[in-house]
Design a protein around this motif. Structure first.
Motif, mmCIF file in Angstrom:
data_model
loop_
_atom_site.group_PDB
_atom_site.id
_atom_site.type_symbol
_atom_site.label_atom_id
_atom_site.label_comp_id
_atom_site.label_asym_id
_atom_site.label_seq_id
_atom_site.Cartn_x
_atom_site.Cartn_y
_atom_site.Cartn_z
ATOM 1 N N ALA A 1 12.485 4.588 -8.199
ATOM 2 C CA ALA A 1 12.836 4.232 -9.582
ATOM 3 C C ALA A 1 13.451 5.394 -10.346
ATOM 4 O O ALA A 1 14.003 5.196 -11.430
ATOM 5 C CB ALA A 1 11.597 3.730 -10.325
ATOM 6 N N GLY A 2 13.319 6.611 -9.802
ATOM 7 C CA GLY A 2 13.843 7.784 -10.502
ATOM 8 C C GLY A 2 13.006 8.169 -11.701
ATOM 9 O O GLY A 2 13.535 8.651 -12.698
ATOM 10 N N VAL A 3 11.694 7.957 -11.599
ATOM 11 C CA VAL A 3 10.771 8.307 -12.689
ATOM 12 C C VAL A 3 9.603 9.108 -12.125
ATOM 13 O O VAL A 3 9.414 9.183 -10.913
ATOM 14 C CB VAL A 3 10.227 7.051 -13.418
ATOM 15 N N GLY A 4 8.804 9.666 -13.019
ATOM 16 C CA GLY A 4 7.596 10.362 -12.605
ATOM 17 C C GLY A 4 6.467 9.374 -12.365
ATOM 18 O O GLY A 4 6.496 8.238 -12.855
ATOM 19 N N ASP B 1 0.815 -1.213 0.000
ATOM 20 C CA ASP B 1 0.000 0.000 0.000
ATOM 21 C C ASP B 1 0.850 1.264 0.000
ATOM 22 O O ASP B 1 0.324 2.369 0.159
ATOM 23 C CB ASP B 1 -0.943 -0.001 1.208
ATOM 24 N N ALA B 2 2.153 1.102 -0.199
ATOM 25 C CA ALA B 2 3.057 2.263 -0.223
ATOM 26 C C ALA B 2 2.603 3.236 -1.306
ATOM 27 O O ALA B 2 2.092 2.825 -2.357
ATOM 28 C CB ALA B 2 4.481 1.802 -0.504
ATOM 29 N N PRO B 3 2.785 4.530 -1.060
ATOM 30 C CA PRO B 3 2.392 5.524 -2.068
ATOM 31 C C PRO B 3 3.154 5.337 -3.381
ATOM 32 O O PRO B 3 4.350 5.024 -3.372
ATOM 33 C CB PRO B 3 2.767 6.858 -1.418
ATOM 34 N N ILE B 4 2.453 5.536 -4.459
ATOM 35 C CA ILE B 4 3.069 5.431 -5.787
ATOM 36 C C ILE B 4 4.227 6.413 -5.907
ATOM 37 O O ILE B 4 5.249 6.112 -6.528
ATOM 38 C CB ILE B 4 2.021 5.657 -6.907
ATOM 39 N N ARG B 5 4.115 7.582 -5.290
ATOM 40 C CA ARG B 5 5.208 8.567 -5.363
ATOM 41 C C ARG B 5 6.502 8.020 -4.741
ATOM 42 O O ARG B 5 7.590 8.355 -5.188
ATOM 43 C CB ARG B 5 4.800 9.899 -4.740
ATOM 44 N N GLU B 6 6.378 7.156 -3.711
ATOM 45 C CA GLU B 6 7.567 6.540 -3.109
ATOM 46 C C GLU B 6 8.230 5.587 -4.105
ATOM 47 O O GLU B 6 9.464 5.541 -4.215
ATOM 48 C CB GLU B 6 7.175 5.791 -1.824
ATOM 49 N N ILE B 7 7.407 4.846 -4.845
ATOM 50 C CA ILE B 7 7.935 3.929 -5.863
ATOM 51 C C ILE B 7 8.584 4.722 -6.991
ATOM 52 O O ILE B 7 9.675 4.388 -7.456
ATOM 53 C CB ILE B 7 6.814 3.011 -6.396
ATOM 54 N N ALA B 8 7.915 5.798 -7.423
ATOM 55 C CA ALA B 8 8.461 6.640 -8.488
ATOM 56 C C ALA B 8 9.813 7.224 -8.069
ATOM 57 O O ALA B 8 10.766 7.220 -8.864
ATOM 58 C CB ALA B 8 7.475 7.758 -8.830
ATOM 59 N N ALA B 9 9.914 7.691 -6.827
ATOM 60 C CA ALA B 9 11.180 8.257 -6.345
ATOM 61 C C ALA B 9 12.266 7.189 -6.324
ATOM 62 O O ALA B 9 13.405 7.442 -6.726
ATOM 63 C CB ALA B 9 10.990 8.862 -4.961
#
Length: 180
Positions: A40-43, A30-38
């Motif tokens: 991975a270094g992507v938007g 349930d981690a925020p998508i923004r945490e995954i994006a950060a």
């Protein structure tokens, strides 16, 4: 048949999946998508372009981790000093995978048939690898399914209890199996 992805698109997807797996291990599915994006270094848009829903992402991470765990078995057997060390290393990877997997059921609540298919895929891919590692290690008194199920049961007990360390118990289990 779907069109093949360009090599760079496939690499980007693999990077996203690896980053999502790291975040899921650390923070849950349930981690925020923004945490995954950060990570991975992507938007965030890049993630949604590849995986329109959280369930799509979780399933893709699950499959990615199954494949990585399956491929790691033979690789570890070929590079480690002993089959027993390869088994221990593989079990560590398997535990990392299980930590991510536990949130899968919640992410797929509405699709029990999809979960069942993924579980069958998991067993079909990882059972033979576990069996190969057990055989190479000289362990004949446990079946791959039993070991994987036992490790899974030990991992479930963790929850939010910081006093419980499933890796310690799994190490004791392996010590017993390996006669250490």
């Amino acid at each position: 048949m779907p069109p093949r992805k360009r090599a760079d698109a496939a690499r980007n997807e693999q990077t996203l999946l690896a980053a999502a797996a790291e975040v899921f291990v650390r923070s849950g599915v349930d981690a925020p998508i923004r945490e995954i994006a950060a990570e991975a270094g992507v938007g965030m848009g890049t993630i949604y372009r590849h995986f329109p829903t959280r369930a799509d992402l979780v399933v893709a991470v699950y499959r990615h981790q199954v494949e990585a765990c399956a491929e790691a078995g033979p690789e570890l057997l070929s590079k480690e000093d002993s089959p027993q060390q390869a088994l221990r290393q593989w079990v560590d990877l398997f535990v990392d995978f299980l930590v991510t997997k536990h949130g899968l059921a919640n992410a797929l609540q509405s699709d029990s048939s999809g979960f069942e298919q993924l579980h069958a895929y998991f067993l079909d891919r990882l059972g033979p690898v576990c069996g190969e590692l057990l055989k190479a290690s000289g362990i004949e008194n446990i079946q791959p399914y039993e070991l994987m199920r036992g490790i899974g049961n030990l991992c479930v007990g963790r929850g939010d209890d910081a006093r419980y360390d499933p890796r310690r118990l799994i190490a004791l289990l392996l010590d017993g199996l390996l006669g250490a």
